[in-house]
Write a protein that holds these residues in place. Sequence first.
Motif, PDB file in Angstrom:
ATOM      1  N   GLN A  16       0.843  -1.150   0.094  1.00 37.53           N
ATOM      2  CA  GLN A  16      -0.224   0.594  -0.412  1.00 37.53           C
ATOM      3  C   GLN A  16       0.777   1.207   0.030  1.00 37.53           C
ATOM      4  OE1 GLN A  16      -3.571   0.268  -0.256  1.00 37.53           O
ATOM      5  NE2 GLN A  16      -3.212   2.306  -0.116  1.00 37.53           N
ATOM      6  N   GLU A  17       2.044   1.461   0.662  1.00 41.31           N
ATOM      7  CA  GLU A  17       2.905   2.383   0.944  1.00 41.31           C
ATOM      8  C   GLU A  17       3.908   2.703  -0.375  1.00 41.31           C
ATOM      9  OE1 GLU A  17       5.781   4.473   4.029  1.00 41.31           O
ATOM     10  OE2 GLU A  17       4.099   2.901   4.920  1.00 41.31           O
ATOM     11  N   HIS A  18       4.091   1.709  -1.068  1.00 38.82           N
ATOM     12  CA  HIS A  18       5.047   2.077  -1.624  1.00 38.82           C
ATOM     13  C   HIS A  18       5.021   0.804  -3.428  1.00 38.82           C
ATOM     14  CE1 HIS A  18       7.594   3.134   1.188  1.00 38.82           C
ATOM     15  NE2 HIS A  18       8.339   1.953   1.960  1.00 38.82           N
ATOM     16  N   LEU A  19       3.627   0.546  -3.435  1.00 39.28           N
ATOM     17  CA  LEU A  19       4.129  -0.295  -4.709  1.00 39.28           C
ATOM     18  C   LEU A  19       3.220   1.743  -5.604  1.00 39.28           C
ATOM     19  CD1 LEU A  19       2.703  -3.979  -4.638  1.00 39.28           C
ATOM     20  CD2 LEU A  19       5.200  -2.575  -6.280  1.00 39.28           C
ATOM     21  N   ARG A  20       3.497   2.028  -6.399  1.00 39.71           N
ATOM     22  CA  ARG A  20       3.270   2.971  -7.448  1.00 39.71           C
ATOM     23  C   ARG A  20       2.129   2.651  -8.619  1.00 39.71           C
ATOM     24  NH1 ARG A  20       8.237   6.312  -6.535  1.00 39.71           N
ATOM     25  NH2 ARG A  20       8.056   6.838  -4.159  1.00 39.71           N
TER      26      ARG A  20
END
Length: 161
Positions: A16-20
């Motif tokens: 959630q935080e790092h995959l773009r």
Amino acid sequence: MIDQDAIEAERARLRQEHLRAERPASSARGLHHAALLSSDVERTIRFYQDVLEFPLTEIVENRDYQGSNHFFFDIGNGNLLAFFDFPGLDLGPYAEVLGGLHHVAISVDPRTWERLRGKLDAAGVPYQTESGTSIYLRDPDGARLELLADPLGEMYGNTVV
């Protein structure tokens, strides 16, 4: 005991935080080479070139250690697998350690995967198959390799790039 639920929750958080969804292009052009160690140059060449069909492209003196060879095998798409030998240093056998190399995964097409599996059998090289597309084996010095029949950028049917 490992808390699997906590691990899954952390993995979800990291995604959630790092995959773009919209990623910029990588600053890298690709893997130039990964370098492993060889205790016997001739044996390494015979294994990688003759059994795995990775052509030897060059052998030069290693600039970091006089008398050492630095040699390269073509693993496709302009990528190389390189080796050093360090005569006289008695480095001991390959060992998997935290912070060290676990394995090198190399993509091959499915027909080549089948052919190479037959060559491993004929050469008496032990291996393990996983998920119908991965062959895990060790090279003559014990380094772990994976021959993966999935296309580059995919793993077990999932896109990873």
